[in-house]
Design a protein around this motif. Structure first.
Motif, PDB file in Angstrom:
ATOM      1  N   ARG A  75      -2.327  -3.749  12.160  1.00 21.91           N
ATOM      2  CA  ARG A  75      -2.379  -3.059  13.462  1.00 21.91           C
ATOM      3  C   ARG A  75      -3.644  -3.452  14.219  1.00 21.91           C
ATOM      4  O   ARG A  75      -3.600  -3.680  15.431  1.00 21.91           O
ATOM      5  CB  ARG A  75      -2.307  -1.542  13.272  1.00 21.91           C
ATOM      6  N   LEU A  78      -0.681  -0.867   0.527  1.00 25.99           N
ATOM      7  CA  LEU A  78       0.181  -0.949   1.703  1.00 25.99           C
ATOM      8  C   LEU A  78      -0.498  -0.319   2.913  1.00 25.99           C
ATOM      9  O   LEU A  78      -0.423  -0.862   4.023  1.00 25.99           O
ATOM     10  CB  LEU A  78       1.515  -0.249   1.438  1.00 25.99           C
ATOM     11  N   GLN A  79      -1.165   0.799   2.718  1.00 22.26           N
ATOM     12  CA  GLN A  79      -1.858   1.449   3.830  1.00 22.26           C
ATOM     13  C   GLN A  79      -2.962   0.562   4.392  1.00 22.26           C
ATOM     14  O   GLN A  79      -3.105   0.442   5.619  1.00 22.26           O
ATOM     15  CB  GLN A  79      -2.447   2.789   3.368  1.00 22.26           C
ATOM     16  N   GLU A  93      -1.383  -2.297   6.393  1.00 25.30           N
ATOM     17  CA  GLU A  93      -0.866  -1.834   7.679  1.00 25.30           C
ATOM     18  C   GLU A  93      -1.996  -1.639   8.689  1.00 25.30           C
ATOM     19  O   GLU A  93      -1.873  -2.028   9.849  1.00 25.30           O
ATOM     20  CB  GLU A  93      -0.100  -0.518   7.501  1.00 25.30           C
ATOM     21  N   SER A  97       0.851  -1.193   0.000  1.00 23.24           N
ATOM     22  CA  SER A  97       0.000   0.000   0.000  1.00 23.24           C
ATOM     23  C   SER A  97       0.885   1.241   0.000  1.00 23.24           C
ATOM     24  O   SER A  97       1.982   1.223   0.556  1.00 23.24           O
ATOM     25  CB  SER A  97      -0.925   0.022   1.212  1.00 23.24           C
ATOM     26  N   GLU A 149       0.503   3.877   1.703  1.00 22.83           N
ATOM     27  CA  GLU A 149       0.658   4.406   3.058  1.00 22.83           C
ATOM     28  C   GLU A 149       1.915   3.884   3.744  1.00 22.83           C
ATOM     29  O   GLU A 149       2.547   4.616   4.494  1.00 22.83           O
ATOM     30  CB  GLU A 149      -0.561   4.056   3.923  1.00 22.83           C
ATOM     31  N   SER A 150       2.246   2.650   3.516  1.00 19.62           N
ATOM     32  CA  SER A 150       3.416   2.099   4.195  1.00 19.62           C
ATOM     33  C   SER A 150       4.710   2.695   3.662  1.00 19.62           C
ATOM     34  O   SER A 150       5.744   2.600   4.303  1.00 19.62           O
ATOM     35  CB  SER A 150       3.438   0.578   4.081  1.00 19.62           C
TER      36      SER A 150
END
Length: 152
Positions: free
Chosen positions: A139, A131-132, A135, A84, A86-87
């Motif tokens: 989490r 990636l987002q 993640e 993603s 985001e990562s």
């Protein structure tokens, strides 16, 4: 992109499109798949399954495969929604300490990385977004476990 498309199918489609775009691999003719397989270090049978969206190559082949079809490996993995955006967007140091530069947009990141083509930007954006999502999911899973793995 169709919503019912699996990651394997999307990855295979992206590889096939990129391979054709190079002009080096006639995937519909004789020898194109074999040439692509050799260039990526994969067996012909594995390459066939990847192109049909039936299998994913081992991660160690992502970079050689991306290189064989003239795309950036990160862009490919983002477009396939394996990674993603985001990562990749904020360094771990900044997240952990709160110190660092401001967040940047995906367009700013693409510009900074020299990603100029529409296809490259689409691949980059898709990978970062994937990636987002990954993640966030990881989490949430760690939070739901109550940190049990850390205490084991």
């Amino acid at each position: 992109m169709r919503s019912e498309e699996t990651v394997r199918q999307r990855f295979g489609r992206l590889i096939a499109n990129a391979a054709r775009a190079t002009g080096r691999y006639d995937l519909d003719g004789h020898g194109g798949k074999a040439a692509l397989a050799r260039a990526a270090g994969l067996s012909e049978s594995t390459m066939g399954r990847v192109l049909r969206g039936e299998a994913m190559p081992d991660p160690r082949f992502f970079e050689p495969l991306a290189k064989a079809v003239d795309v950036n490996a990160i862009d490919l993995l983002i477009a396939a929604e394996i990674l993603s955006p985001e990562s990749l967007s904020a360094p771990a140091q900044s997240r952990a300490t709160g110190v660092g530069s401001r967040s940047i947009t995906l367009d700013e990141a693409a510009d900074a990385l020299g990603i100029q083509t529409a296809v490259g930007r689409e691949l980059f954006t898709a990978a970062v977004e994937r990636l987002q999502r990954t993640e966030r999911t990881e989490r949430a899973t760690a939070d739901d476990d109550g940190g049990a793995a850390a205490h084991a």
